[in-house]
Design a protein around this motif. Structure first.
Motif, PDB file in Angstrom:
ATOM      1  N   MET A   1       0.819  -1.183   0.000  1.00  0.00           N
ATOM      2  CA  MET A   1       0.000   0.000   0.000  1.00  0.00           C
ATOM      3  C   MET A   1       0.870   1.257   0.000  1.00  0.00           C
ATOM      4  SD  MET A   1      -3.241   0.761   2.285  1.00  0.00           S
ATOM      5  CE  MET A   1      -3.471   2.410   2.804  1.00  0.00           C
ATOM      6  N   SER A   2       2.088   1.123  -0.357  1.00  0.00           N
ATOM      7  CA  SER A   2       3.005   2.254  -0.369  1.00  0.00           C
ATOM      8  C   SER A   2       2.456   3.385  -1.231  1.00  0.00           C
ATOM      9  CB  SER A   2       4.363   1.802  -0.897  1.00  0.00           C
ATOM     10  OG  SER A   2       5.251   2.878  -0.881  1.00  0.00           O
ATOM     11  N   GLY A   3       2.610   4.621  -0.746  1.00  0.00           N
ATOM     12  CA  GLY A   3       2.124   5.777  -1.471  1.00  0.00           C
ATOM     13  C   GLY A   3       0.708   6.178  -1.089  1.00  0.00           C
ATOM     14  N   ARG A   4      -0.021   5.313  -0.403  1.00  0.00           N
ATOM     15  CA  ARG A   4      -1.394   5.631  -0.016  1.00  0.00           C
ATOM     16  C   ARG A   4      -1.535   5.759   1.485  1.00  0.00           C
ATOM     17  NH1 ARG A   4      -6.195   2.926  -2.730  1.00  0.00           N
ATOM     18  NH2 ARG A   4      -7.044   4.711  -1.689  1.00  0.00           N
ATOM     19  N   SER A   5      -0.526   5.381   2.216  1.00  0.00           N
ATOM     20  CA  SER A   5      -0.625   5.476   3.667  1.00  0.00           C
ATOM     21  C   SER A   5       0.670   6.022   4.242  1.00  0.00           C
ATOM     22  CB  SER A   5      -0.922   4.103   4.281  1.00  0.00           C
ATOM     23  OG  SER A   5       0.145   3.217   4.064  1.00  0.00           O
ATOM     24  N   VAL A   6       0.553   6.537   5.431  1.00  0.00           N
ATOM     25  CA  VAL A   6       1.701   7.078   6.151  1.00  0.00           C
ATOM     26  C   VAL A   6       2.474   5.905   6.743  1.00  0.00           C
ATOM     27  CG1 VAL A   6       2.391   8.574   8.054  1.00  0.00           C
ATOM     28  CG2 VAL A   6       0.388   9.148   6.682  1.00  0.00           C
ATOM     29  N   GLU A   7       3.775   5.967   6.656  1.00  0.00           N
ATOM     30  CA  GLU A   7       4.614   4.885   7.183  1.00  0.00           C
ATOM     31  C   GLU A   7       5.703   5.452   8.072  1.00  0.00           C
ATOM     32  OE1 GLU A   7       6.079   2.991   3.668  1.00  0.00           O
ATOM     33  OE2 GLU A   7       4.155   2.070   3.193  1.00  0.00           O
ATOM     34  N   GLY A   8       6.381   4.561   8.792  1.00  0.00           N
ATOM     35  CA  GLY A   8       7.538   4.940   9.581  1.00  0.00           C
ATOM     36  C   GLY A   8       7.234   5.886  10.728  1.00  0.00           C
ATOM     37  N   TRP A   9       8.176   6.815  10.957  1.00  0.00           N
ATOM     38  CA  TRP A   9       8.046   7.755  12.075  1.00  0.00           C
ATOM     39  C   TRP A   9       6.812   8.642  11.973  1.00  0.00           C
ATOM     40  CZ3 TRP A   9      10.123   7.216  16.585  1.00  0.00           C
ATOM     41  CH2 TRP A   9      11.304   6.486  16.702  1.00  0.00           C
ATOM     42  N   PRO A  10       6.475   9.139  10.780  1.00  0.00           N
ATOM     43  CA  PRO A  10       5.254   9.954  10.711  1.00  0.00           C
ATOM     44  C   PRO A  10       4.012   9.185  11.168  1.00  0.00           C
ATOM     45  CG  PRO A  10       6.586  10.331   8.768  1.00  0.00           C
ATOM     46  CD  PRO A  10       7.208   9.177   9.513  1.00  0.00           C
ATOM     47  N   ARG A  11       3.947   7.903  10.853  1.00  0.00           N
ATOM     48  CA  ARG A  11       2.816   7.074  11.302  1.00  0.00           C
ATOM     49  C   ARG A  11       2.803   6.963  12.821  1.00  0.00           C
ATOM     50  NH1 ARG A  11      -0.620   2.588  10.088  1.00  0.00           N
ATOM     51  NH2 ARG A  11      -0.438   1.000  11.694  1.00  0.00           N
ATOM     52  N   MET A  12       3.972   6.738  13.396  1.00  0.00           N
ATOM     53  CA  MET A  12       4.055   6.649  14.860  1.00  0.00           C
ATOM     54  C   MET A  12       3.661   7.974  15.509  1.00  0.00           C
ATOM     55  SD  MET A  12       7.305   4.234  15.760  1.00  0.00           S
ATOM     56  CE  MET A  12       7.145   4.803  17.434  1.00  0.00           C
ATOM     57  N   LEU A  13       4.086   9.093  14.921  1.00  0.00           N
ATOM     58  CA  LEU A  13       3.733  10.401  15.468  1.00  0.00           C
ATOM     59  C   LEU A  13       2.228  10.647  15.377  1.00  0.00           C
ATOM     60  CD1 LEU A  13       6.683  12.590  14.157  1.00  0.00           C
ATOM     61  CD2 LEU A  13       6.254  11.852  16.514  1.00  0.00           C
ATOM     62  N   ILE A 131       9.032   0.300  11.863  1.00  0.00           N
ATOM     63  CA  ILE A 131       9.454   1.672  11.610  1.00  0.00           C
ATOM     64  C   ILE A 131      10.399   1.641  10.416  1.00  0.00           C
ATOM     65  CG2 ILE A 131      10.649   3.677  12.500  1.00  0.00           C
ATOM     66  CD1 ILE A 131       9.927   2.675  15.307  1.00  0.00           C
ATOM     67  N   ALA A 132       9.942   2.169   9.304  1.00  0.00           N
ATOM     68  CA  ALA A 132      10.776   2.222   8.114  1.00  0.00           C
ATOM     69  C   ALA A 132      11.497   3.561   8.072  1.00  0.00           C
ATOM     70  CB  ALA A 132       9.909   2.060   6.869  1.00  0.00           C
ATOM     71  N   PRO A 133      12.814   3.543   7.861  1.00  0.00           N
ATOM     72  CA  PRO A 133      13.535   4.817   7.794  1.00  0.00           C
ATOM     73  C   PRO A 133      13.156   5.577   6.541  1.00  0.00           C
ATOM     74  CG  PRO A 133      15.007   2.989   7.272  1.00  0.00           C
ATOM     75  CD  PRO A 133      13.676   2.402   7.691  1.00  0.00           C
ATOM     76  N   HIS A 134      12.900   6.887   6.702  1.00  0.00           N
ATOM     77  CA  HIS A 134      12.579   7.747   5.553  1.00  0.00           C
ATOM     78  C   HIS A 134      13.334   9.028   5.653  1.00  0.00           C
ATOM     79  CE1 HIS A 134       9.528   5.265   3.804  1.00  0.00           C
ATOM     80  NE2 HIS A 134       8.878   5.206   4.937  1.00  0.00           N
TER      81      HIS A 134
END
Length: 134
Positions: A1-13, A131-134
């Motif tokens: 679902m890459s590109g349609r959802s928030v991932e990594g640190w922004p998702r955790m925040l 947590i994916a690094p971005h």
């Protein structure tokens, strides 16, 4: 679902932000001295918007998102404060608490492609805490 959802640190925040909204709404509700029975009875009322999915995924996503965006309860809370209506402020805080709880648990706003497809990722995804690094 890459590109349609928030991932990594922004998702955790965003999930942490949801937990903070929940905590603030709980504190303010208690400070107003509102009924905890009413709180318990109405906490999941916004989820009735899922009934919109009976009309299809687009209608379901629109109705669900309308009831799960912060704008409406914040407007309601502002109006309640402006008119000194603690009863209405209590209802807005219950609504905010629900949204905060949902966000903290990873339930995001829906895409029309299906109920489980949200801005915070697919509901039930196995790597939910990765947590994916971005």
């Amino acid at each position: 679902m890459s590109g349609r959802s928030v991932e990594g640190w922004p998702r955790m925040l965003l999930r942490l932000e949801g937990a903070c909204i929940l905590a603030a709404a709980l504190w303010a509700y208690g400070w107003l001295g509102q009924s905890w029975w009413l709180f318990a009875a109405l906490l999941f009322a916004p989820d009735l918007s899922m009934l919109g999915y009976a009309a299809g995924p687009v209608a379901g996503a629109v109705l669900y998102n309308l009831m799960h965006t912060l704008a409406l309860p914040l407007i309601g809370l502002s109006l309640a404060a402006g008119f000194d209506r603690t009863d209405l402020a209590g209802l807005a805080l219950i609504w905010l608490a629900h949204i905060g709880l949902d966000r903290a648990l990873g339930y995001g706003l829906k895409y029309a492609s299906g109920f489980g497809d949200t801005h915070l990722g697919v509901i039930g995804r196995a790597d939910d805490t990765t947590i994916a690094p971005h």
